[in-house]
Design a protein around this motif. Structure first.
Motif, PDB file in Angstrom:
ATOM      1  N   PRO A 271      17.100  60.677  12.000  1.00 27.30           N
ATOM      2  CA  PRO A 271      17.473  60.746  13.061  1.00 27.30           C
ATOM      3  C   PRO A 271      17.577  61.289  14.042  1.00 27.30           C
ATOM      4  CG  PRO A 271      17.482  58.456  12.148  1.00 27.30           C
ATOM      5  CD  PRO A 271      17.877  59.442  11.508  1.00 27.30           C
ATOM      6  N   GLU A 272      18.632  62.381  13.034  1.00 26.05           N
ATOM      7  CA  GLU A 272      19.638  63.158  13.979  1.00 26.05           C
ATOM      8  C   GLU A 272      19.946  64.510  13.288  1.00 26.05           C
ATOM      9  OE1 GLU A 272      23.399  61.803  13.835  1.00 26.05           O
ATOM     10  OE2 GLU A 272      23.678  60.380  14.778  1.00 26.05           O
ATOM     11  N   ASP A 273      18.192  64.537  11.829  1.00 30.08           N
ATOM     12  CA  ASP A 273      17.607  66.122  12.303  1.00 30.08           C
ATOM     13  C   ASP A 273      17.369  67.068  13.142  1.00 30.08           C
ATOM     14  OD1 ASP A 273      15.993  68.343  11.180  1.00 30.08           O
ATOM     15  OD2 ASP A 273      16.140  67.232   8.706  1.00 30.08           O
ATOM     16  N   ALA A 274      18.161  68.159  13.670  1.00 32.99           N
ATOM     17  CA  ALA A 274      17.931  68.209  14.956  1.00 32.99           C
ATOM     18  C   ALA A 274      16.449  69.466  14.978  1.00 32.99           C
ATOM     19  CB  ALA A 274      18.880  70.325  14.888  1.00 32.99           C
ATOM     20  N   HIS A 275      17.003  70.056  13.600  1.00 32.15           N
ATOM     21  CA  HIS A 275      15.235  71.302  13.123  1.00 32.15           C
ATOM     22  C   HIS A 275      13.440  69.620  13.228  1.00 32.15           C
ATOM     23  CE1 HIS A 275      12.243  73.703  10.811  1.00 32.15           C
ATOM     24  NE2 HIS A 275      12.023  72.343  10.202  1.00 32.15           N
ATOM     25  N   LEU A 276      13.734  68.653  13.284  1.00 32.27           N
ATOM     26  CA  LEU A 276      12.645  67.738  13.124  1.00 32.27           C
ATOM     27  C   LEU A 276      12.344  67.925  14.875  1.00 32.27           C
ATOM     28  CD1 LEU A 276      13.507  65.124  10.567  1.00 32.27           C
ATOM     29  CD2 LEU A 276      11.634  67.323  10.466  1.00 32.27           C
ATOM     30  N   HIS A 277      13.633  67.663  15.556  1.00 31.95           N
ATOM     31  CA  HIS A 277      13.337  67.173  16.721  1.00 31.95           C
ATOM     32  C   HIS A 277      12.530  68.546  17.122  1.00 31.95           C
ATOM     33  CE1 HIS A 277      15.577  63.388  17.775  1.00 31.95           C
ATOM     34  NE2 HIS A 277      16.136  63.640  16.742  1.00 31.95           N
ATOM     35  N   ALA A 278      13.641  69.493  17.159  1.00 31.00           N
ATOM     36  CA  ALA A 278      12.823  70.797  17.850  1.00 31.00           C
ATOM     37  C   ALA A 278      11.216  71.445  17.162  1.00 31.00           C
ATOM     38  CB  ALA A 278      13.682  72.192  17.064  1.00 31.00           C
ATOM     39  N   THR A 279      11.246  70.986  16.285  1.00 33.70           N
ATOM     40  CA  THR A 279       9.621  71.059  15.868  1.00 33.70           C
ATOM     41  C   THR A 279       8.694  70.136  16.822  1.00 33.70           C
ATOM     42  OG1 THR A 279      10.395  71.708  14.034  1.00 33.70           O
ATOM     43  CG2 THR A 279       7.898  70.970  14.063  1.00 33.70           C
ATOM     44  N   LEU A 280       9.600  68.785  16.623  1.00 32.61           N
ATOM     45  CA  LEU A 280       8.192  68.379  17.904  1.00 32.61           C
ATOM     46  C   LEU A 280       8.244  68.400  19.513  1.00 32.61           C
ATOM     47  CD1 LEU A 280       9.745  64.491  16.252  1.00 32.61           C
ATOM     48  CD2 LEU A 280       7.061  65.027  16.738  1.00 32.61           C
ATOM     49  N   ALA A 281       9.403  68.931  19.414  1.00 27.69           N
ATOM     50  CA  ALA A 281      10.003  69.774  21.371  1.00 27.69           C
ATOM     51  C   ALA A 281       8.092  70.552  21.198  1.00 27.69           C
ATOM     52  CB  ALA A 281      10.798  70.549  21.202  1.00 27.69           C
ATOM     53  N   ARG A 282       8.415  71.797  19.900  1.00 28.30           N
ATOM     54  CA  ARG A 282       7.516  72.844  20.185  1.00 28.30           C
ATOM     55  C   ARG A 282       5.923  71.832  20.024  1.00 28.30           C
ATOM     56  NH1 ARG A 282       8.786  76.767  15.390  1.00 28.30           N
ATOM     57  NH2 ARG A 282       6.736  77.199  16.000  1.00 28.30           N
ATOM     58  N   LEU A 283       6.096  71.047  19.179  1.00 29.06           N
ATOM     59  CA  LEU A 283       4.689  70.427  18.578  1.00 29.06           C
ATOM     60  C   LEU A 283       4.067  69.629  20.547  1.00 29.06           C
ATOM     61  CD1 LEU A 283       4.952  68.911  15.346  1.00 29.06           C
ATOM     62  CD2 LEU A 283       2.930  70.529  16.914  1.00 29.06           C
ATOM     63  N   TYR A 284       5.016  68.538  21.136  1.00 25.78           N
ATOM     64  CA  TYR A 284       4.718  68.294  22.320  1.00 25.78           C
ATOM     65  C   TYR A 284       3.900  68.936  23.529  1.00 25.78           C
ATOM     66  CZ  TYR A 284       5.612  63.388  20.814  1.00 25.78           C
ATOM     67  OH  TYR A 284       5.430  61.881  19.708  1.00 25.78           O
ATOM     68  N   ASN A 285       4.758  70.378  23.216  1.00 29.83           N
ATOM     69  CA  ASN A 285       4.800  71.131  24.776  1.00 29.83           C
ATOM     70  C   ASN A 285       3.137  71.529  24.221  1.00 29.83           C
ATOM     71  OD1 ASN A 285       6.612  71.874  25.841  1.00 29.83           O
ATOM     72  ND2 ASN A 285       7.909  73.113  24.587  1.00 29.83           N
ATOM     73  N   TYR A 286       2.759  71.585  23.537  1.00 30.70           N
ATOM     74  CA  TYR A 286       1.563  72.106  22.548  1.00 30.70           C
ATOM     75  C   TYR A 286       0.564  71.213  23.342  1.00 30.70           C
ATOM     76  CZ  TYR A 286       3.030  76.600  19.311  1.00 30.70           C
ATOM     77  OH  TYR A 286       2.770  77.577  19.300  1.00 30.70           O
ATOM     78  N   ILE A 287       0.904  70.091  22.968  1.00 28.07           N
ATOM     79  CA  ILE A 287      -0.146  68.966  24.077  1.00 28.07           C
ATOM     80  C   ILE A 287       0.164  68.373  25.289  1.00 28.07           C
ATOM     81  CG2 ILE A 287      -0.688  67.744  21.337  1.00 28.07           C
ATOM     82  CD1 ILE A 287       0.335  66.103  22.213  1.00 28.07           C
ATOM     83  N   GLU A 288       1.253  68.913  25.852  1.00 32.68           N
ATOM     84  CA  GLU A 288       1.249  68.946  27.523  1.00 32.68           C
ATOM     85  C   GLU A 288       1.885  67.787  27.213  1.00 32.68           C
ATOM     86  OE1 GLU A 288      -0.972  70.553  29.369  1.00 32.68           O
ATOM     87  OE2 GLU A 288      -1.522  72.392  28.656  1.00 32.68           O
TER      88      GLU A 288
END
Length: 405
Positions: free
Chosen positions: A267-284
């Motif tokens: 749950p505290e994996d910064a890379h996973l959170h960063a990737t999810l942030a990018r993905l959620y940007n893609y789907i707005e």
């Protein structure tokens, strides 16, 4: 009178034998239900132990985890009619204990007698793979000869497969070896051979999925990692690789699903959170993007330029210009040469600042910095920046002209 004493002796002997048989039966029952300490106590009470009892003692000690005692009893057991069984188990335990040279010796002796037993070759390969050795290479040797010199254990794995084409563990070792060497053709050849006889071998399927992943074949990667999940395999590694394959194929919803599953493991994996942030940007889905972007910054060690940049893009899409400028500035402070962040700063300033000359300078600085780069003429971002410089100059000129009138 002598017959009487003989009779008494036979009665006593039979009682002793009955007691010994009883102790053995009790010990066997205790071992069967996992009460290894009590089983060992009962085996040890047997006065005149045969090699078969030492074999049972060795197995009980191994099951209990007292491996040094197990080794001692395997040695005592290895002189009976069950010698091959004891030696085989002894050799495997030596590998577990990291005594690779001794294990290699044990299986070499077994192979000298049982030349067609594939398991002994496989086990010797395991021992040999972990042994330190002096290596001398000949520059005139072929690639195959050099490979066999560097990795002599391959011969044992190959021999095990030659003797038993369905030997899954030997096939898995060979597939893993070729995966490490990025010989993907051999990985796939070996993997499909293994799957012919055992279609649900998760180790082989995992190796095959990784082979396709590192080749960049996303469709095949997805197929085989999904197969692993359908077989009950669920790890962070599997979910990340599967998520990334979906990401590359622009299947963002499925990518998000798998990265969220990966996040459950860490749950505290910064890379996973960063990737999810990018993905959620893609789907707005900007609320989710903002949340994961903030978590990425919270959990990651330095540097944070990419995480700050991703979060600034989220706020840009939300038209929250103040926060967008805040985080893009943080990004550039971390890494002044983050080109994407530099361009984003100019765009945010264009929407946030009233002073168009300050905005113009940001665009001009960007153009000046990257206009002489090798691929400048193909750079769409640079082209857009130049166009904005032209239009801003026109706007400023017209504003000045209006003020003079």
């Amino acid at each position: 009178m002598s017959r009487f004493y003989l009779f008494i002796f036979l009665i006593i002997a039979s009682q002793a034998e009955a007691q010994e048989v009883s102790a053995l039966a009790v010990a066997d029952s205790l071992y069967a239900v996992g009460n290894y300490s009590a089983a060992i106590e009962n085996y040890e009470r047997i006065p005149s132990k045969e090699e078969s009892v030492y074999l049972k003692l060795a197995r009980a000690h191994q099951a209990k985890g007292t491996l040094d005692d197990a080794l001692i009893n395997y040695v005592k057991a290895a002189s009976s009619t069950d010698e091959v069984i004891a030696m085989n188990e002894y050799g495997k335990l030596l590998i577990t204990k990291g005594k690779f040279k001794e294990a290699d010796s044990v299986f070499t002796k077994l192979i000298s007698v049982y030349k067609t037993n594939p398991e002994f070759y496989y086990q010797r390969g395991r021992a040999s793979e972990n042994m330190p050795r002096d290596i001398t290479l000949n520059a005139l040797d072929s690639t195959e000869e050099r490979t066999m010199t560097l990795f002599p254990y391959l011969k044992d794995y190959q021999k095990a497969v030659a003797l038993d084409s369905t030997h899954q563990k030997a096939l898995s070792e060979l597939a893993t070896f070729y995966l490490k060497r990025k010989d993907f053709r051999m990985v796939e050849k070996i993997a499909f051979k293994a799957l012919e006889s055992y279609p649900t071998n998760v180790e082989i399927i995992g190796t095959l999925a990784q082979s396709y992943y590192y080749k960049g074949w996303n469709e095949e990667t997805i197929t085989w990692f999904e197969k692993l999940i359908s077989l009950g395999q669920n790890t962070q590694f599997i979910r990340e690789k599967l998520g990334n394959a979906y990401f590359k194929d622009r299947m963002y919803e499925l990518a998000i699903k798998n990265y969220l599953e990966a996040l459950k493991f860490s749950p505290e994996d910064a890379h996973l959170h960063a990737t999810l942030a990018r993905l959620y940007n893609y789907i707005e889905d900007l609320k989710a993007a903002e949340m994961h972007g903030l978590f990425a910054i919270l959990y990651k060690d330095q540097p944070l330029d990419e995480e700050y940049y991703t979060l600034s893009r989220t706020y840009e899409m939300k038209k929250d210009w103040a926060n967008a400028m805040k985080y893009v500035s943080h990004s550039l402070k971390e890494n002044p040469d983050n080109k994407n962040a530099e361009y984003t700063r100019a765009i945010v300033a264009d929407n946030y600042y009233e002073d168009k000359r300050a905005v113009l300078k940001l665009y001009e600085d960007f153009v000046k910095k990257y206009d002489s780069s090798k691929y400048a003429k193909y750079d769409s971002t640079l082209k857009l920046a130049k166009e904005r410089v032209t239009s801003l100059n026109r706007e400023i000129f017209m504003a000045d002209d209006s003020e003079e009138k």
